[in-house]
Design an enzyme around this catalytic site. Structure first.
Site, mmCIF file in Angstrom:
data_model
loop_
_atom_site.group_PDB
_atom_site.id
_atom_site.type_symbol
_atom_site.label_atom_id
_atom_site.label_comp_id
_atom_site.label_asym_id
_atom_site.label_seq_id
_atom_site.Cartn_x
_atom_site.Cartn_y
_atom_site.Cartn_z
ATOM 1 N N GLU A 352 0.876 -1.033 -0.094
ATOM 2 C CA GLU A 352 -0.028 -0.204 0.194
ATOM 3 C C GLU A 352 1.005 0.797 -0.039
ATOM 4 O OE1 GLU A 352 -2.291 -0.148 3.617
ATOM 5 O OE2 GLU A 352 -4.162 -1.813 2.358
ATOM 6 N N ASP A 426 -8.301 -9.272 4.180
ATOM 7 C CA ASP A 426 -8.288 -8.034 5.276
ATOM 8 C C ASP A 426 -9.170 -7.529 6.243
ATOM 9 O OD1 ASP A 426 -7.193 -5.437 6.069
ATOM 10 O OD2 ASP A 426 -7.977 -4.124 4.776
ATOM 11 N N GLU A 454 -12.245 -1.635 12.398
ATOM 12 C CA GLU A 454 -11.709 -1.227 11.241
ATOM 13 C C GLU A 454 -13.681 -1.448 10.096
ATOM 14 O OE1 GLU A 454 -9.129 -1.806 9.140
ATOM 15 O OE2 GLU A 454 -9.612 -0.659 6.971
HETATM 16 O O1 GCW Z 1 -6.981 -2.600 6.401
HETATM 17 C C1 GCW Z 1 -6.374 -2.330 6.410
HETATM 18 C C2 GCW Z 1 -6.218 -0.421 6.849
HETATM 19 C C3 GCW Z 1 -5.282 0.119 6.589
HETATM 20 C C4 GCW Z 1 -4.237 -0.630 6.590
HETATM 21 C C5 GCW Z 1 -3.573 -1.760 6.068
HETATM 22 C C6 GCW Z 1 -2.821 -2.320 7.352
HETATM 23 C C7 GCW Z 1 -2.719 0.576 8.722
HETATM 24 O O2 GCW Z 1 -7.212 -0.005 5.395
HETATM 25 O O3 GCW Z 1 -5.374 1.163 7.010
HETATM 26 O O4 GCW Z 1 -2.914 0.441 7.183
HETATM 27 O O5 GCW Z 1 -4.707 -2.514 6.450
HETATM 28 O O6 GCW Z 1 -2.876 -3.068 7.159
HETATM 29 O O7 GCW Z 1 -1.597 -2.394 7.043
#
Ligand code: GCW
Length: 757
Positions: A352, A426, A454
């Site tokens: 990311e 995720d 989240e």
């Molecule tokens: O779940 C996703 C989130 C990001 C997060 C990423 C990760 C810290 O949307 O906000 O970044 O995973 O775990 O690296």
């Protein structure tokens, strides 16, 4: 908890203080009358001061915002009368010798805990007394050394402990002993938990040691005080006040972590800012470490891979460049000079947008091992995250971490761990277990769970996550045949892993009750308990937490336990039933948006994941699709890949299923889907009623706060059901089955604006 951080009326405080001072004087006078001679006077003075130190916070704390949730599960309010008599018959004083910060914490905890729970003072004694509780290590306590328990304590290790009812001379006592002070502290919290949950303590013989070595909370806290995916206020680390005056709340935080066995804390976001490694911030970090140390909590940091460039102007961060490797070695030396017990690094690399070794055509192992080498001389560890997925057109994101990392099994340094999210995408409400758990027997694997919600309704929805984590830990990887559960991979027993651990992404913040939702405290608690023992049943964890936090009323405990245990499946029902996933609104991830297709990366769009069309719904991950189901061992793979044997809870994760496919219920998939959404809504409504019925069993402040949150949860569940069904209906072209309520709004309305939190 700490008096200093309570909000209260100053007049009230001074009244209480006067009372406490008077009490202290009274105690001193009384003690002087019973003890004679100059030496005893000293003892008396020390004793009086100890009493004041113990009582002041207790009394002041009790007055302020009594039910604001700040005290978490460490409330220590008086037990029912009849139980007090039972416990008082066994505990009349506390003997903890030694002056270290940890031993002082143990002494304060035992005295505060027993005094609070019994509703009358339990004194600190300097010498052996009948019915004393003695805590410490053979080094800190002559009495414990005299017991000759060295061999047993050796087996339990420095964090393990035993608690035994025994006799020393003519005195019957309870001994909480460990080889290490941290173990004695954990034993202390364990002992108090027994009393808080009304367990018998007459013939104690408890031996415990943590099953996992690293029990870590990951904070996604930024330098500016915001928290990525944080829903309980701002960061608890007040950087501008450090290193000078650490907030007293830091101590309360460390104490809470220690009470559930957490021994590590990553202070900053994995989307890291290099400045955390500059000397100014390292001094601030050291001052936090200083506070945490008394409670056995080590600090860790998330370094940005490009830090050598960002901080010192190197023209590369290539791990094979000797200048880079030497920069990291020097940085590690600098850190350990300031923080001798620093835990290590947690790294998000080439994920990311974060920089990493692949930026320089090196591998993840090259990057991880370079950092591991820098930390090794100081006994530090590097925790490398497996959350990597490339931007590749037409691939399945769920298979990416495996493709990227599995080939490196056996190549990571011995002080490196690979931190793997519970599922392959995720932190979705429900995912199958991550295939890497079955596929890297020669690597130290450490699961990462997300305590913060989240994708699960932020701190607005009541959901008990121990259920979800249990599901993952109990999953069969079949790596070495049946019985090869994720828990056995994680605790090292399956593959003989040397370094074990578990990480949870924090849900805490500056909110007075720490976690936003009063029930979200239970998830923090549950994470710690599972990191200590990954086999604990969620029912047991829920029961402990309820009794310590809310009520000891048996009927209420049973009702709340049921509600917590059912909450997880119910949330899945109204958000992502049957294996749906990642259909949340883009960016913030609150509320539904299955129609979302505007993100530049295909794999950030809900449409990528649900693949709804005229024929059906779901992501085909079998041989006719992405075939990432092949990343699982045969025992799991064959079951998941076959439409008939795939558990319905994961059906749409692995299969593209026809709308008219017959489910186990005999209903077509479309009807089943709609009824699951409805079932989720029904649960929230029933829960609201049940919660109302519990009004008398819980103080009105917390009861009301939870009731308010449940109202939001119902609004959201209805919204989820309506938005998703209206949208999927544009593909299924089927009417809603009987029993499913008509939507409250139109699809256009749901699409126009996201749910508000
Ligand atoms: O779940 C996703 C989130 C990001 C997060 C990423 C990760 C810290 O949307 O906000 O970044 O995973 O775990 O690296």
């Amino acid at each position: 908890m700490s008096a200093a951080s309570s909000k209260r009326d100053p007049r009230e405080k001074s009244d209480k203080l006067q009372f406490v001072v008077a009490l202290g004087r009274h105690v001193l006078r009384k003690r002087r009358r019973t003890l004679a001679g100059p030496r005893q006077t000293d003892v008396c003075r020390t004793f009086g001061i100890a009493c004041l130190a113990v009582f002041i916070p207790l009394f002041i704390g009790a007055t302020a915002n009594a039910e604001d949730g700040y005290r978490l599960w460490l409330r220590y309010d008086p037990l029912p009368r009849r139980m007090i008599d039972v416990y008082r018959a066994r505990v009349t004083s506390v003997v903890v010798t030694g002056g270290s910060a940890t031993l002082s914490a143990i002494r304060a905890e035992l005295v505060n805990g027993c005094t609070g729970l019994f509703g009358s003072s339990i004194p600190v004694a300097a010498v052996l007394r009948d019915r004393a509780v003695i805590a410490g290590t053979p080094k800190s306590s002559r009495l414990i050394a005299g017991l000759r328990w060295e061999r047993q304590l050796e087996e339990l290790g420095p964090e393990g402990f035993c608690i035994r009812s025994t006799r020393i001379g003519n005195s019957s006592v309870i001994v909480i002993a460990s080889r290490g002070e941290a173990g004695a502290l954990y034993g202390t919290f364990h002992f108090l938990r027994l009393i808080q949950t009304l367990q018998p303590i007459d013939t104690l013989d408890v031996s415990e040691k943590p099953r996992l070595a690293l029990r870590i909370i990951d904070h996604w806290d930024n330098l500016d005080g915001t928290i990525e995916r944080g829903y309980a206020g701002r960061s608890l680390w007040n950087w501008s006040a450090l290193p000078g005056s650490p907030d007293p709340r830091l101590r309360d935080y460390a104490r809470a972590e220690a009470s559930i066995g957490i021994n590590g804390c990553v202070l900053n976001n994995v989307n890291a800012d290099s400045r955390f490694l500059n000397s100014e911030y390292l001094r601030k970090v050291a001052s936090i470490a200083e506070v945490f140390r008394a409670y056995g909590v080590r600090v860790y940091l998330s370094p940005r891979f490009s830090a050598p460039m960002d901080l010192d102007g190197l023209n590369t961060a290539d791990p094979f460049d000797p200048r880079v490797a030497s920069w990291w070695r020097k940085k590690a030396d600098e850190i350990y000079k300031l923080i001798p017990d620093f835990g290590g690094f947690l790294v998000k690399a080439n994920s990311e947008g974060q920089p990493g070794p692949r930026t320089y055509n090196r591998t993840h192992v090259d990057g991880a091992n370079m950092m591991a080498a820098a930390l090794a001389p100081h006994n530090g560890v590097v925790i490398w995250r497996a959350f990597v997925y490339d931007m590749k057109p037409g691939y399945d994101r769920a298979g990416a971490a495996y493709e990227n990392l599995q080939p490196f099994d056996g190549k990571f340094a011995s002080n490196a761990l690979l931190q793997v999210k519970n599922g392959p995408v995720d932190f979705q409400p429900r995912e199958p277990f991550h295939p890497l758990f079955g596929a890297m027997p020669k690597t130290n694997l450490m699961p990462e769970f997300q305590i913060t919600q989240e994708y699960l309704g932020f701190s607005n929805h009541l959901v008990f996550l121990a259920q979800m984590w249990r599901e993952v830990l109990d999953s069969e990887t079949y790596a070495k045949g049946p019985g090869s559960t994720v828990a056995r991979v994680v605790d090292g027993s399956l593959n003989g892993e040397r370094l074990t651990g578990m990480a949870g992404v924090a849900n805490t913040g500056s909110d007075r009750n720490w976690t936003g939702h009063d029930f979200a405290q239970a998830n923090w608690y549950a994470f710690g308990r599972l990191a200590w023992n990954p086999d604990l049943a969620s029912e047991r964890i829920a029961g402990e937490w309820i009794r310590m936090t809310l009520t000891n009323d048996t009927k209420a405990v049973a009702a709340i336990t049921r509600l917590m245990l059912d909450s997880y499946q119910s949330l899945v029902d109204y958000m992502t039933p049957l294996g749906l996933h990642h259909i949340m609104w883009g960016g913030h991830h609150y509320g539904p948006a299955p129609w979302w297709d505007t993100e530049q990366r295909a794999d950030w769009n809900p449409t990528y994941y649900h693949r709804a069309d005229e024929i059906g719904l779901g992501f085909d991950r079998t041989r006719t699709g992405s075939n990432t189901v092949s990343q699982y061992h045969a025992g799991a793979r064959d079951r998941l890949a076959n439409l008939a044997t795939c558990p319905e809870s994961l059906l749409l994760w692995f299969h593209h299923v026809r709308w008219d496919y017959r489910m186990h219920s005999g209903r077509p998939m479309w009807d089943e889907l709609a009824l699951r959404y409805q079932r989720g809504v029904d649960w929230v409504r029933a829960t609201r009623k049940q919660w109302q019925a519990l009004a008398g069993a819980i103080d009105s402040e917390r009861h009301q706060r939870v009731a308010n949150k449940l109202a939001v949860q119902e609004r959201d569940a209805v919204w989820w059901r309506d938005a998703c069904l209206l949208y999927f209906q544009t593909f299924s072209k089927q009417p809603l089955p009987a029993g499913v309520e008509r939507p409250e709004r139109t699809l256009a309305e749901y699409k126009a604006k996201s749910l508000e939190w």
